[in-house]
Design an enzyme around this catalytic site. Structure first.
Site, short mmCIF file in Angstrom:
data_model
loop_
_atom_site.label_atom_id
_atom_site.label_comp_id
_atom_site.label_asym_id
_atom_site.label_seq_id
_atom_site.Cartn_x
_atom_site.Cartn_y
_atom_site.Cartn_z
N SER A 52 0.86 -1.18 0.00
CA SER A 52 0.00 0.00 0.00
C SER A 52 0.89 1.23 0.00
O SER A 52 1.99 1.22 0.57
CB SER A 52 -0.91 0.02 1.24
OG SER A 52 -1.59 1.26 1.35
N TYR A 82 -1.22 -0.07 10.50
CA TYR A 82 -1.41 -0.45 9.10
C TYR A 82 -0.24 0.05 8.27
O TYR A 82 0.36 -0.69 7.49
CB TYR A 82 -2.73 0.11 8.57
CG TYR A 82 -2.99 -0.25 7.13
CD1 TYR A 82 -3.45 -1.51 6.78
CD2 TYR A 82 -2.76 0.67 6.10
CE1 TYR A 82 -3.66 -1.86 5.45
CE2 TYR A 82 -2.98 0.33 4.77
CZ TYR A 82 -3.43 -0.92 4.45
OH TYR A 82 -3.64 -1.27 3.14
#
Length: 205
Positions: A90, A103
């Site tokens: 990501s 995250y």
């Protein structure tokens, strides 16, 4: 002969070494080898950088990062020259996102791990790529929230904004197309950026 053989779906729990071994073993029993490995599983945690419960931190790191290491370790003996390992990271791994620090940390760990893996296995002929999407539609539906998160109005508002931005993000089909492109390429790229926000972060960072 053009005949397509259908196989039942297999379950894999990334928090269980036994589950990972059983799944990989079953695949090898069916097909004899592994040509392509795509590590796509992931979860998101809404919490605080200064007060994330240890259990929550372990859960997201196990799924987003440590589980990937285990899957690759079990799959590597069954992969041959020309095979592909594609990790779905990501763009959040390039920057720290408020209230999603774990995250970002898990994706940052995956990013540098993928770089090291690519260099280590280069002589084996196995190609390694990292796909880094930005916001993807329809947004994270499996967000885990630490206890008490919804009692903090600032955190709740920030999390709501992030979910809205994801809902207006890139079509996830584009991720699938990049994965296919990497598989078909004789020299796949080390990294594939997806979405205008991904390219923006790349440029600014």
């Amino acid at each position: 002969n053009g005949k397509v053989t259908s196989h039942p779906l297999l379950a894999m729990d990334l928090t269980s070494e036994e589950s990972i071994r059983e799944c990989i073993s079953t695949i090898v029993e069916r097909h004899g080898k592994i040509d392509v490995l795509v590590n796509n599983a992931g979860i998101c945690l809404a919490s605080w950088a200064n007060n994330t419960p240890r259990e929550d931190a372990e859960t997201i790191m196990q799924t987003n990062f440590l589980g990937v290491i285990s899957v690759i370790r079990e799959a590597m003996p069954h992969m041959r020259k020309g095979g592909n390992i594609i990790n779905i990271g990501s763009i959040a791994g390039r920057i720290g996102i408020p209230y999603q620090s774990l995250y970002s940390a898990s994706k940052a760990a995956l990013m540098v791990y993928t770089d090291a893996l690519r260099m280590e296995v280069k002589t084996t002929g196995i190609r390694v790529s990292l796909v880094e999407p930005g916001d993807l539609q329809p947004g994270m539906k499996n967000v885990i929230k630490s206890d008490g998160f919804d009692l903090n109005p600032v955190a709740v508002r920030a999390e709501k904004i992030m979910r809205e931005e994801e809902a207006a993000g890139t079509d996830p089909v584009k991720v699938a197309k990049k994965v296919v492109k990497a598989i078909k390429s004789k020299k796949p790229k080390h990294r594939y950026l997806i979405g205008p926000d991904s390219w923006l972060v790349e440029t600014l960072s």
